[in-house]
Each structure stands twice: as C-alpha cells, then as structure tokens.
Design an enzyme around this catalytic site. Structure first.
Site, short mmCIF file in Angstrom:
data_model
loop_
_atom_site.label_atom_id
_atom_site.label_comp_id
_atom_site.label_asym_id
_atom_site.label_seq_id
_atom_site.Cartn_x
_atom_site.Cartn_y
_atom_site.Cartn_z
N GLU A 311 -148.27 -25.28 22.64
CA GLU A 311 -147.08 -25.82 23.31
C GLU A 311 -145.88 -25.69 22.40
O GLU A 311 -145.97 -25.98 21.21
CB GLU A 311 -147.21 -27.32 23.63
CG GLU A 311 -148.09 -27.72 24.75
CD GLU A 311 -148.03 -29.23 24.97
OE1 GLU A 311 -147.03 -29.87 24.57
OE2 GLU A 311 -148.99 -29.78 25.53
N GLU A 365 -140.52 -31.26 35.86
CA GLU A 365 -141.45 -32.19 36.50
C GLU A 365 -140.79 -33.55 36.67
O GLU A 365 -140.54 -34.27 35.70
CB GLU A 365 -142.72 -32.30 35.66
CG GLU A 365 -143.47 -30.98 35.55
CD GLU A 365 -144.58 -31.02 34.53
OE1 GLU A 365 -145.59 -31.69 34.76
OE2 GLU A 365 -144.41 -30.38 33.46
N GLU A 374 -137.52 -35.18 29.17
CA GLU A 374 -138.93 -35.05 29.53
C GLU A 374 -139.13 -34.36 30.87
O GLU A 374 -140.13 -33.70 31.09
CB GLU A 374 -139.59 -36.44 29.57
CG GLU A 374 -139.87 -37.03 28.22
CD GLU A 374 -140.81 -36.16 27.40
OE1 GLU A 374 -141.86 -35.75 27.93
OE2 GLU A 374 -140.48 -35.87 26.26
#
Length: 509
Positions: A311, A365, A374
């Site tokens: 990631e 998201e 985030e």
C-alpha cells in the site's frame, strides 16, 4: 494498514504520522494505529477463447496466465477497497480495469466471492486477504483447508488468484493473540494450499506498517521492534524465504512529511538527506522508508527477500490542517511513484530493482471514518471517472480527462462553458445538473429514435453505468445530429458546450 470489518469489508484509517526526521528516528504511536483496510494483453487473448472453450480449455488458458505472472517486475496494482455505499458492481469494475486501464493486478481486503467471480477470465492477478479476526482459527488445519475450499478453489484457475495475505498490519495491532498466531496461521494456510496442489501458484504473505520498525533514521540503521524481531519477524521471514514469498510493507510518505519535507516526499528536486553511516544521499522519502525496512531485514539475515509495496498513496482532498492535499499533488506523487518503482533504479541500498507496487486506492470510499483525506485516496470516483491521470488509463481513455484536475472531477470537464473557437465541439451536462433532469434528457433523445445502443448494456459507452455518463453521450448525440447548433445544447439549462473530447476506451462521442 490494519483492517476492521465494516461490517464485512475492512476499513482503513491512516492517521499515524511517521517521523523520519526526528533525532529519535521513527516514532510510531501504536495506540493510534487504527485498522486500515481497508486496497492485460494476454487477457484479450483469453477472452477470445472463453465463449468457445470447454472447461478443460478454460483451465489450460488460466494456467497459462498464472504461469506468466512474475512477482516483483515493477508493475502497478491497486488496492480495491469497498468501504462505500456507492461503488459500481464488481463485474463493471473488472471490465473497466481490463478494457480502460493498464492495471493488471488487484489486492482485496477480503475474499469477496462476487469480486472473485467478476475477475474470472480476465487474467488480472488477484490477491485476497484473510481478515485479522480469523487468524487464530486459521492455525487449525481443518479450518485452513475449509477456508481454501470455500474462498479459493471455487474460483481458481478461472480467477488468477496469486497471493493470500494473512491479516493486515497485525504486529502493530498490539494484540498478543493475533501476533502470536500470525506465523502459525501462515504456515497452516500454506499446508492447506499444498494439500490442494495450489502452493506453487499461490503465495502466502502478510503486510506490515512501518510501525514494525523501532528505528528508521538514517535508513541504514533500520531495525525491527525489540521482542518482535526474534520471536515473530525472524520466523516469519524464514517462512517467506522457504516459500519464495515476498515481505510486504505499507510505506506512506504522506504521513511522514511536513511543509519542510514535502518536496522530498513527492520525488521533487530537493537537497536530499544524507545517511552519514553509508554516505548515501536520499532524494525521496519512499527510498528512505524502503531502505530502513531492508536494513532491518538484513540485521536478521534476510536481505535476499523480495520487498513488495502493498500500500502507498496520496489523498486528493483533505482538511485544512493537512499538508499538500489536493488532486494535483496526489497526481504528482502517484505518477512519480509509478515511474520510480518501475524504472529499475531501485534505492540507494537496493540498486537496480523494480518493486511490485499497489496504490491505495482504486476508488474514493465515502463510508470510511476519520479525516476527509481518508475518503479521498482513490484514483477514481465511484462512477469510474478519474480523479486524475497518472498514466494508467489506456490512450483512448485519457482524452476525456481535464488537463487541470480538481478535487471533485466529473465524467466531463469540471465546468463546460460555451466556446466559440474553431474545431470540433461536444455537448455535455453542466456540473451539478440534477440526475432527474439528465434522465429526462436521455429519455427525450433516445425516444427520438437516435442510436442510443452504445449506452445500453454491453454497449461501448455503457460503463460507467451512471445517469450523468449516459446523459453526456445522449445529449452530445442529439447536439451532433442537429449540426452542432449551440441552441441544441440547452436542455433546459443542463447542457454546456466544450472543446475537450470526452471519448474514452471504445466509447467514441
């Protein structure tokens, strides 16, 4: 980063700041580390044969695809997170990645059966994850065999599953039960894969945050955390070596940078940071992070293992207190990242290497908690329009992307405006146009008998399957059919003219 079910997918909160420039080295406030979740050409050949193939031929083709997957060749993958309520169905995602991007590998935070089915016969290399809470049970061979039977065997070889990850950032959870069971669970899962004759096709590993390091500055002094180094990480590294699997790490320069080190984090020209132990100069933070991990592995005698970047990424939107957060900067980081890890330059301590790298994340998201950033790590919006372009779209798809990305991009340029310049023009929905009004535009245009086939299912312009995208095609179809008269792009003030071609992939406007 660590993963928590929300309720089924895992969610990722990346609020830990890694301090690479303090005199004390890396300072990981572990109690703050919340689970982070939640991350082709042979494909076309396979697709040509699938409709005609017997099950045997499908298996042969899939085995061919698997056999040509070589870890660590510097290719770019994406983390496919699903902590959102507005994501497109998995078959659309798989089709989009295959037809419109050059992405050839995807990392999942679970083993979602719908996603695994969707990637069948694409050849895209898929990594699945066993959630952290299942690790203690995975140490039992019966459970491990059942997990493989339920989550792997029904989908392979049609779906190119190449790796299973046991948990995510387990060591930095500080959960002694999970940590103590991590390596036994990996060993037992591998045994289950051997029993199923899948061990040569599917690797077993686990991703770590940089919190596994007790020291990282300078990079040559990198060491794993005391206690975990000998009792957990050394047996883990031994397992990876024995099974020819990579050590996987989640480095995020975004969380380690400050206003003073932003250029260093973004691969921009800068004075660099000297490692006084080796005399090596570091010109970007990612290299320093990777070499700190390499040094820690070397201390334990495992500097021969491959390192995979499981990631890394940069948000396109954030809060006012966050440094360097917008779409242009995110595009800069991920674009430079892509070029750097694939260049073969390697790092100062690992020269002449490429790194298999997974960008976080595929989509923005909307259900992820925490700061604004985030929810905005995605390369694409949920309607599959790009947040920015880093060169992963196929050439015909890139023509629809604005030259100057904005934090909230649209299917068409952010603000189409009337234009009087020469050259071809297109009619597209205005920013903010109501979906109900756009649906009326679609109904009107297609009701006239004009050819709306491309936006029907299986049509070249069906994806992304959104009202706005379909309206863009229909409104432009009407505008072109009338001879490009400005008055025919009004659509009750929902349309505007642009000179930026919105065509993408096989969808031609």
């Amino acid at each position: 980063m660590l993963h928590v079910a929300v309720p089924n997918p895992i969610h990722k909160v990346k609020h830990l700041k890694l301090l690479f420039f303090s005199h004390g080295g890396l300072v990981p406030p572990l109690h703050q580390r919340s689970p982070s979740s939640l991350t082709h050409q042979k494909l076309a050949m396979a697709k040509q044969f699938i409709p005609l193939s017997s099950s045997i031929l499908v298996a042969v083709i899939s085995l061919f695809l698997v056999s040509t997957f070589v870890p660590g060749v510097g290719s770019i993958g994406v983390n496919y997170g699903t902590v959102a309520n507005n994501l497109p169905p998995p078959p659309q995602v798989a089709h989009f990645l295959l037809e419109s991007t050059v992405i050839n590998r995807v990392k999942l935070y679970d083993a979602n059966p719908d996603i695994l089915k969707a990637f069948a016969h694409t050849g895209i290399a898929v990594t699945v994850t066993v959630p952290n809470d299942q690790i203690p049970r995975l140490t039992k061979l019966n459970f491990a065999r059942q997990w493989v039977e339920d989550n792997v065997q029904p989908y392979t070889p049609a779906t190119n599953i190449v790796r299973i990850l046991v948990g995510n950032e387990v060591i930095t959870t500080a959960d002694k039960m999970l940590i103590g069971n991590l390596v036994p669970a990996m060993q037992t899962l591998h045994t289950a894969l051997v029993a199923a004759s899948l061990d040569r096709r599917i690797q077993v590993s686990t991703p770590h945050s940089l919190g596994v390091l007790s020291n990282s500055s300078p990079p040559s002094s990198g060491k794993f955390r005391l206690g975990y180094d000998i009792h957990v990480l050394k047996p883990l590294l031994s397992f990876l070596r024995a099974t020819k699997s990579p050590f996987m790490i989640n480095p995020y320069p975004f969380f380690g940078c400050s206003p003073d080190t932003l250029d260093y984090a973004l691969f921009r020209p800068n004075a660099g940071v000297l490692d006084e132990n080796t005399g090596l100069l570091y010109t970007n933070m990612l290299d320093a992070q990777l070499d700190a991990v390499f040094s820690a592995m070397k201390v334990l005698g495992f500097d021969d293992l491959e390192i995979v970047i499981a990631e890394t990424g940069w948000p396109s939107m954030g809060d006012s207190t966050q440094v360097g957060v917008d779409a242009n900067v995110a595009s800069e980081y991920n674009g430079n990242l892509k070029r750097h890890v694939s260049s073969g330059a390697g790092t100062p301590l690992m020269p002449n290497r490429t790194f298999e790298t997974y960008i976080f994340a595929l989509f923005n998201e909307d259900l992820k908690p925490g700061p604004t950033s985030e929810r905005n790590f995605g390369l694409f919006q949920p309607d599959m329009t790009p947040v920015y372009d880093i060169g992963i779209l196929r050439p015909t798809a890139r023509s629809s992307i604005p030259n100057n990305p904005t934090p909230v991009p649209r299917a068409a340029p952010s603000n189409p405006t009337p234009i009087s310049s020469k050259g071809k023009q297109w009619c597209l929905p205005k920013t903010g146009a109501d979906d109900n009004a756009l649906q009326r535009n679609i109904d009107y245009v297609c009701g006239l008998g004009l050819d709306c086939g491309p936006i029907q299912q299986h049509g070249a312009c069906f994806l992304p399957n959104t009202v706005r995208a379909h309206a863009a095609f229909a409104m432009n179809l009407y505008y072109q059919s009338t001879g490009n008269n400005d008055s025919d792009c009004g659509f009750d003030q929902t349309g505007a003219i642009t000179n930026v071609d919105p065509s993408y992939g096989k969808c031609q406007y």
